[in-house]
Design a protein around this motif. Structure first.
Motif, PDB file in Angstrom:
ATOM      1  N   LEU A 125       0.836  -1.189   0.000  1.00 15.06           N
ATOM      2  CA  LEU A 125       0.000   0.000   0.000  1.00 15.06           C
ATOM      3  C   LEU A 125       0.876   1.246   0.000  1.00 15.06           C
ATOM      4  N   PRO A 126       0.440   2.291  -0.699  1.00 17.49           N
ATOM      5  CA  PRO A 126       1.170   3.563  -0.635  1.00 17.49           C
ATOM      6  C   PRO A 126       1.244   4.040   0.814  1.00 17.49           C
ATOM      7  N   ARG A 127       2.307   4.770   1.139  1.00 16.60           N
ATOM      8  CA  ARG A 127       2.483   5.284   2.497  1.00 16.60           C
ATOM      9  C   ARG A 127       2.460   6.813   2.453  1.00 16.60           C
ATOM     10  N   PRO A 128       1.270   7.397   2.429  1.00 12.84           N
ATOM     11  CA  PRO A 128       1.182   8.856   2.366  1.00 12.84           C
ATOM     12  C   PRO A 128       1.476   9.506   3.712  1.00 12.84           C
ATOM     13  N   LEU A 129       1.725  10.798   3.677  1.00  9.98           N
ATOM     14  CA  LEU A 129       1.848  11.594   4.891  1.00  9.98           C
ATOM     15  C   LEU A 129       0.473  12.150   5.253  1.00  9.98           C
ATOM     16  N   LEU A 240      17.580  14.141  -0.320  1.00 10.19           N
ATOM     17  CA  LEU A 240      18.377  14.511   0.850  1.00 10.19           C
ATOM     18  C   LEU A 240      17.709  15.627   1.657  1.00 10.19           C
ATOM     19  N   ALA A 241      17.137  16.597   0.947  1.00 13.10           N
ATOM     20  CA  ALA A 241      16.434  17.685   1.640  1.00 13.10           C
ATOM     21  C   ALA A 241      15.266  17.131   2.448  1.00 13.10           C
ATOM     22  N   MET A 242      14.568  16.144   1.879  1.00 12.88           N
ATOM     23  CA  MET A 242      13.450  15.540   2.604  1.00 12.88           C
ATOM     24  C   MET A 242      13.940  14.678   3.762  1.00 12.88           C
ATOM     25  N   ALA A 255       8.730   8.812   4.440  1.00  8.62           N
ATOM     26  CA  ALA A 255       8.440  10.200   4.036  1.00  8.62           C
ATOM     27  C   ALA A 255       9.446  10.633   2.979  1.00  8.62           C
ATOM     28  N   THR A 256       9.252  10.147   1.766  1.00  7.76           N
ATOM     29  CA  THR A 256      10.141  10.397   0.633  1.00  7.76           C
ATOM     30  C   THR A 256       9.468  11.349  -0.349  1.00  7.76           C
ATOM     31  N   LEU A 260       4.974  12.226  -1.255  1.00  2.00           N
ATOM     32  CA  LEU A 260       4.182  13.435  -1.446  1.00  2.00           C
ATOM     33  C   LEU A 260       3.165  13.244  -2.567  1.00  2.00           C
ATOM     34  N   ARG A 261       3.541  12.503  -3.596  1.00  2.00           N
ATOM     35  CA  ARG A 261       2.591  12.170  -4.674  1.00  2.00           C
ATOM     36  C   ARG A 261       1.477  11.281  -4.116  1.00  2.00           C
ATOM     37  N   HIS A 262       1.862  10.283  -3.305  1.00  2.00           N
ATOM     38  CA  HIS A 262       0.842   9.445  -2.658  1.00  2.00           C
ATOM     39  C   HIS A 262      -0.085  10.297  -1.792  1.00  2.00           C
ATOM     40  N   SER A 263       0.494  11.259  -1.094  1.00  2.00           N
ATOM     41  CA  SER A 263      -0.292  12.111  -0.210  1.00  2.00           C
ATOM     42  C   SER A 263      -1.291  12.946  -1.008  1.00  2.00           C
ATOM     43  N   PHE A 264      -0.860  13.460  -2.140  1.00  2.00           N
ATOM     44  CA  PHE A 264      -1.740  14.211  -3.035  1.00  2.00           C
ATOM     45  C   PHE A 264      -2.979  13.387  -3.374  1.00  2.00           C
ATOM     46  N   ALA A 265      -2.764  12.132  -3.804  1.00  2.00           N
ATOM     47  CA  ALA A 265      -3.880  11.279  -4.222  1.00  2.00           C
ATOM     48  C   ALA A 265      -4.782  10.909  -3.043  1.00  2.00           C
ATOM     49  N   THR A 266      -4.157  10.539  -1.919  1.00  2.00           N
ATOM     50  CA  THR A 266      -4.940  10.109  -0.760  1.00  2.00           C
ATOM     51  C   THR A 266      -5.777  11.245  -0.198  1.00  2.00           C
ATOM     52  N   HIS A 267      -5.207  12.430  -0.133  1.00  2.00           N
ATOM     53  CA  HIS A 267      -5.940  13.567   0.420  1.00  2.00           C
ATOM     54  C   HIS A 267      -7.056  14.016  -0.511  1.00  2.00           C
TER      55      HIS A 267
END
Length: 312
Positions: A125-129, A240-242, A255-256, A260-267
């Motif tokens: 499963l995707p791991r969103p924030l 590295l910044a993340m 949290a890679t 953030l792409r997963h988070s976009f879709a989930t939210h």
């Protein structure tokens, strides 16, 4: 063409056939270079195994007419060397495609290969924030940048990943022609497939702030996002910044940038977004890929429910 030691036994005719098949996949299917490399590796491994297993070169017609026993022997060989179920399924899919193509050209009987079942595996499963965590990451990626323009650059990139659901390769593939960002971006994704992505004001503002500070001319035919020396930005620098941001925030290793792409879709889904529309925004070729986010959303809802209604 890559593979193990067995691939040295592949005949010149088989190598030529594989190269021709790969060229057709690239031209007709629009397969990405990563996909082509995976196909090449998987099918070369299959051809090398058959050459050793059969003890000689039987010609292309023989490769198009493979009994089930040979296929099972190859699968057992691959699993014995540590190939996982997911990778095995991918390799079998590539072998099916190549064998079907060969059978069509050489009147072979590919039924055994084409009817073989892929090993079952559970999709990760995707791991969103969470929304708060995603916003915190965007706020913190700039904290340790050496220069203001680099801080603005990193902020602009992660804002695009979260605000538009872009892959890191898609964000870094933008050129100076994209600035200033329009209200809708035309993105070329995997396999050359194009899609239209709405751009939030926050993303346009973040990119504009970076462009104002960037010391390099953002010309139309050069990368929009630049490294410290003016070349194309290396995606590892965003990772590295993340890493630094998640260490500061106490977030998990998942949290890679891609999270953030997963988070976009989930939210979007949590807010009532339509699954088909989300599929289009992400550029998924199959709805089943996008449906993974429904499982994530259901799992999050269950966590909230259990916190609100703890068992006695």
């Amino acid at each position: 063409m890559t593979g193990g030691a067995d691939t040295l036994a592949i005949s010149p005719a088989a190598r030529a056939a594989l190269s021709e098949w790969l060229a057709q996949r690239r031209a007709l299917d629009g397969a990405s270079e990563n996909t082509i490399r995976a196909y090449s590796r998987d099918v070369a491994g299959w051809l090398g195994f058959l050459a050793v297993h059969r003890g000689g070169n039987e010609g292309l017609a023989g490769l198009a007419d493979v009994p089930l026993s040979d296929l099972r022997a190859w699968m057992a060989h691959e699993r014995a060397r540590g190939l996982g179920a997911r990778s095995m399924a991918r390799a079998l899919s590539a072998v099916r495609g190549f064998t079907a193509w060969l059978a069509d050209r050489h009147a072979g009987e590919a039924t055994a290969v084409l009817s073989a079942r892929s090993p079952k595996y559970r999709r990760k499963l995707p791991r969103p924030l969470t929304e708060d965590a995603a916003e915190a990451v965007i706020s913190h990626v700039a904290d340790q940048a050496r220069e203001d323009w680099i801080a603005a650059r990193d902020t602009a990139v992660v804002t695009l990943l979260y605000g538009c659901g872009l892959r890191i390769s898609e964000a870094l593939g933008l050129t100076g022609a994209a600035h200033p960002l329009p209200e809708v971006l035309r993105i070329r994704g995997k396999g050359g497939k194009e899609r239209l992505v709405p751009v939030l004001p926050a993303a346009r503002e973040a990119v504009a702030a970076y462009a104002d500070l960037c010391p390099y001319d953002l010309v139309a035919d050069r990368p929009l996002f630049r490294g410290a020396r003016g070349g194309a930005l290396n995606p590892r620098l965003i990772a590295l910044a993340m890493e630094r941001a998640r260490a500061t925030l106490g977030l998990p290793p998942t949290a890679t940038p891609h999270a953030l792409r997963h988070s976009f879709a989930t939210h979007l889904l949590s807010a009532g977004g339509d699954l088909r529309a989300i599929q289009e925004l992400l550029g998924h070729s199959s709805l089943s890929t996008t449906q993974a986010y429904t499982a994530v959303d259901a799992a999050r809802l269950m966590e909230v429910y259990e916190r609100a209604h703890p068992r006695a």
